[in-house]
Motif scaffolding. Structure first.
Motif, PDB file in Angstrom:
ATOM      1  N   GLY A 102       0.812  -1.202   0.000  1.00 17.31           N
ATOM      2  CA  GLY A 102       0.000   0.000   0.000  1.00 17.31           C
ATOM      3  C   GLY A 102       0.853   1.263   0.000  1.00 17.31           C
ATOM      4  O   GLY A 102       1.943   1.291   0.587  1.00 17.31           O
ATOM      5  N   LYS A 103       0.353   2.305  -0.628  1.00 17.04           N
ATOM      6  CA  LYS A 103       1.097   3.568  -0.707  1.00 17.04           C
ATOM      7  C   LYS A 103       1.360   4.134   0.674  1.00 17.04           C
ATOM      8  O   LYS A 103       2.476   4.577   0.983  1.00 17.04           O
ATOM      9  N   LEU A 104       0.343   4.166   1.542  1.00 15.73           N
ATOM     10  CA  LEU A 104       0.516   4.722   2.889  1.00 15.73           C
ATOM     11  C   LEU A 104       1.585   3.953   3.644  1.00 15.73           C
ATOM     12  O   LEU A 104       2.471   4.547   4.273  1.00 15.73           O
ATOM     13  N   GLU A 105       1.509   2.609   3.599  1.00 12.66           N
ATOM     14  CA  GLU A 105       2.450   1.789   4.354  1.00 12.66           C
ATOM     15  C   GLU A 105       3.875   1.964   3.838  1.00 12.66           C
ATOM     16  O   GLU A 105       4.824   2.097   4.624  1.00 12.66           O
ATOM     17  N   LEU A 106       4.035   1.963   2.520  1.00 13.32           N
ATOM     18  CA  LEU A 106       5.372   2.112   1.950  1.00 13.32           C
ATOM     19  C   LEU A 106       5.942   3.499   2.214  1.00 13.32           C
ATOM     20  O   LEU A 106       7.140   3.647   2.487  1.00 13.32           O
ATOM     21  N   ASP A 107       5.104   4.521   2.124  1.00 15.74           N
ATOM     22  CA  ASP A 107       5.595   5.874   2.420  1.00 15.74           C
ATOM     23  C   ASP A 107       6.034   5.982   3.880  1.00 15.74           C
ATOM     24  O   ASP A 107       7.034   6.643   4.194  1.00 15.74           O
ATOM     25  N   ALA A 108       5.278   5.336   4.774  1.00 16.29           N
ATOM     26  CA  ALA A 108       5.664   5.348   6.188  1.00 16.29           C
ATOM     27  C   ALA A 108       6.996   4.623   6.387  1.00 16.29           C
ATOM     28  O   ALA A 108       7.840   5.047   7.185  1.00 16.29           O
ATOM     29  N   LEU A 109       7.199   3.534   5.674  1.00 15.71           N
ATOM     30  CA  LEU A 109       8.452   2.808   5.766  1.00 15.71           C
ATOM     31  C   LEU A 109       9.619   3.660   5.274  1.00 15.71           C
ATOM     32  O   LEU A 109      10.663   3.749   5.940  1.00 15.71           O
ATOM     33  N   VAL A 110       9.455   4.293   4.127  1.00 17.47           N
ATOM     34  CA  VAL A 110      10.527   5.129   3.576  1.00 17.47           C
ATOM     35  C   VAL A 110      10.856   6.268   4.537  1.00 17.47           C
ATOM     36  O   VAL A 110      12.023   6.601   4.754  1.00 17.47           O
ATOM     37  N   ALA A 111       9.825   6.854   5.132  1.00 14.70           N
ATOM     38  CA  ALA A 111      10.060   7.928   6.104  1.00 14.70           C
ATOM     39  C   ALA A 111      10.825   7.412   7.312  1.00 14.70           C
ATOM     40  O   ALA A 111      11.731   8.092   7.826  1.00 14.70           O
ATOM     41  N   GLU A 112      10.497   6.210   7.779  1.00  9.93           N
ATOM     42  CA  GLU A 112      11.201   5.616   8.913  1.00  9.93           C
ATOM     43  C   GLU A 112      12.662   5.365   8.571  1.00  9.93           C
ATOM     44  O   GLU A 112      13.567   5.662   9.357  1.00  9.93           O
ATOM     45  N   LEU A 113      12.918   4.843   7.393  1.00 17.07           N
ATOM     46  CA  LEU A 113      14.296   4.578   6.976  1.00 17.07           C
ATOM     47  C   LEU A 113      15.088   5.866   6.821  1.00 17.07           C
ATOM     48  O   LEU A 113      16.267   5.940   7.190  1.00 17.07           O
ATOM     49  N   SER A 114      14.452   6.899   6.287  1.00 17.23           N
ATOM     50  CA  SER A 114      15.143   8.174   6.102  1.00 17.23           C
ATOM     51  C   SER A 114      15.470   8.826   7.440  1.00 17.23           C
ATOM     52  O   SER A 114      16.514   9.467   7.588  1.00 17.23           O
TER      53      SER A 114
END
Length: 494
Positions: free
Chosen positions: A197-209
């Motif tokens: 999902g877009k929301l889940e993946l965006d949250a993951l990318v934000a966490e990694l960043s």
């Protein structure tokens, strides 16, 4: 200039690349045909330049930590639990009482004395300690590491215990579980699943960043999944980190994962070619195999052979971007077969059992007998989790109704096992030849022989089968010593 793009071509997806990295050039011109697993409706994907990395591909370091280094338990932040207050609205806490979570062990409560209301869930601390250390020693003797699947307990205090005893990291299944682990400071996590999902993946990318020290891995088993992950990294902007991924190998009739090595190798090549991803290894889960012929152990061994072949193919093509690459499998039933089968691959072998820490009195106890026989281990895992309940009614000869039900224990892998009985506050004794035959939301039906009559008010201790679906019924579980003094409490986050 590093560039690349995917575009639709006929009924397949043809990948065109132009990379300074020769390993990426291996993927140039490879075509994936529809008869494998693709449809012709793939949208255009334009791959952006891969972010500059502080560690060169193939280096023995990633995110500032040697790849084989265990995560330190003192990196966890359990201070978040310091001010958590429990009161009578929490199942198991006595009416009229309140206490900080960390002070429960100071209250002087004893389970058999009737100091807490039933039903109550308890973890025998001696068994918990034994199991955590036993498994750590078991995997170490096989040159493997463990990232326990914390979906079983979702209890940061138990995670800290596992890491303290040497766990390499932890495994999770969902974004929520990942966020719980991050909240408590865990910085090596395998997501044994795929976010799409877009929301889940965006949250993951934000966490990694936001967390450059986070050593994180996610699974991929399709070009669509790769596309979604790549798009999320690009949405994250110039500072977004590539996502470390593992190609997931499944099997026909199973859950997720590529159905054969040809598909999996194609996905591995695509992940290697994507600038937004870093291919770090291979993942599989063998626990749900249902063999057509022979026993499940034979089917698992054959499946592990296929994983080894896939790993070898990826290594031959120099697809992995981690040294050493990971190969991870091994649930709570066949971890011995998995480790034996993966030995000698040159990979870092990561097992992911979650249920071992509490063990059980059902499916995993049965499998433990096979493991002990196969490995000549003299001592195995011990059941640590018990649900204690009262006998509420004896409406028929040989039938007792207990005050615990489906709201208190899981039944997906069988009914609980009546283990112990305590009468009038005495220390419990073994309860034999008894059986749970049915359960409702708040009650269980126990058949007992005439030679072991039960009385209303007796306390009965139940062992469960498959701890994952019992832990999630409890906000708080009590820690007890062997005299059933309550020595502490464990908070879950389901």
């Amino acid at each position: 200039m590093i560039a690349g793009r995917y575009r639709c071509e006929g009924v397949g997806l043809r990948v065109h690349t132009r990379y300074e990295n020769p390993h990426r050039a291996l993927f140039d011109g490879v075509s994936f045909k529809k008869n494998l697993f693709l449809s012709s409706n793939h949208s255009m994907i334009h791959a952006s330049a891969k972010r500059a990395e502080s560690v060169a591909p193939g280096s023995a370091l990633q995110n500032g930590r040697p790849h084989g280094c265990m995560m330190k338990a003192d990196a966890m932040n359990l201070e978040l639990l310091n001010d958590l207050v429990l009161d009578e609205t929490i199942k198991g806490i006595p009416p009229g009482h309140s206490a900080r979570l960390l002070d429960v062990g100071k209250m002087g409560w004893n389970l058999m004395r009737g100091d807490v209301p039933l039903p109550a869930a308890v973890l025998r601390e001696s068994a918990l300690d034994h199991n955590s250390r036993w498994m750590q020693a078991f995997v170490a003797r096989r040159n493997a590491v463990i990232a326990p699947h914390v979906k079983t307990t979702m209890a940061p205090q138990i995670m800290e215990r596992q890491l303290r005893d040497g766990a390499w990291g932890v495994t999770v299944a969902t974004l929520h579980q990942l966020k719980v682990c991050r909240r408590f400071g865990i910085d090596r996590i395998v997501l044994a699943n795929q976010l799409v999902g877009k929301l889940e993946l965006d949250a993951l990318v934000a966490e990694l960043s936001a967390s450059p020290g986070l050593d994180f891995f996610m699974l991929v088993d399709s070009l669509e999944g790769i596309q979604a992950a790549c798009e999320a990294v690009r949405r994250g902007g110039a500072n977004a980190s590539p996502i470390q991924v593992l190609v997931e190998r499944g099997y026909l009739g199973g859950r997720t994962g590529c159905r054969d090595n040809e598909q999996a190798l194609a996905i591995a090549r695509a992940a290697r070619a994507a600038p937004e991803l870093k291919l770090c290894g291979v993942e599989a889960f063998e626990g749900l195999l249902k063999p057509k012929n022979g026993g499940p152990a034979d089917a698992v061994a054959a499946f592990v052979d296929e994983i080894v072949a896939l790993f070898g193919s990826c290594a031959t093509e120099a697809l992995f971007e981690r040294t050493p690459p990971l190969v991870t499998a091994g649930g709570s039933s066949f971890y011995d077969i998995v480790m034996d089968g993966l030995a000698g691959t040159g990979a870092q072998i990561v097992t992911r059992s979650g249920c071992y820490v509490s063990h059980d009195s059902g499916v995993y106890q049965a499998e433990q007998k096979r493991i002990l026989a196969a490995t000549a281990e003299s001592v195995g895992l011990i059941n640590a989790l018990e649900i204690w309940t009262h006998v509420q009614s004896c409406p028929e000869p040989g039938l007792a109704i207990l005050t615990a039900g489906k709201r208190d224990f899981g039944t997906d892998s069988g009914f609980p096992v009546p283990l112990l009985i305590s009468r009038d506050g005495e220390m419990p004794v073994r309860l034999r030849d008894c059986e749970i035959i049915a359960s409702n939301d708040q009650h269980a039906y126990l058949r007992y022989p005439q030679t072991a009559p039960l009385k209303i008010g007796d306390r009965v201790g139940l062992g469960i089968s498959h701890p994952c679906t019992t832990f999630d019924k409890w906000d708080v579980l009590f820690l007890v010593n062997d005299a059933y003094d309550i020595t502490g409490a464990v908070k879950t986050y389901f």
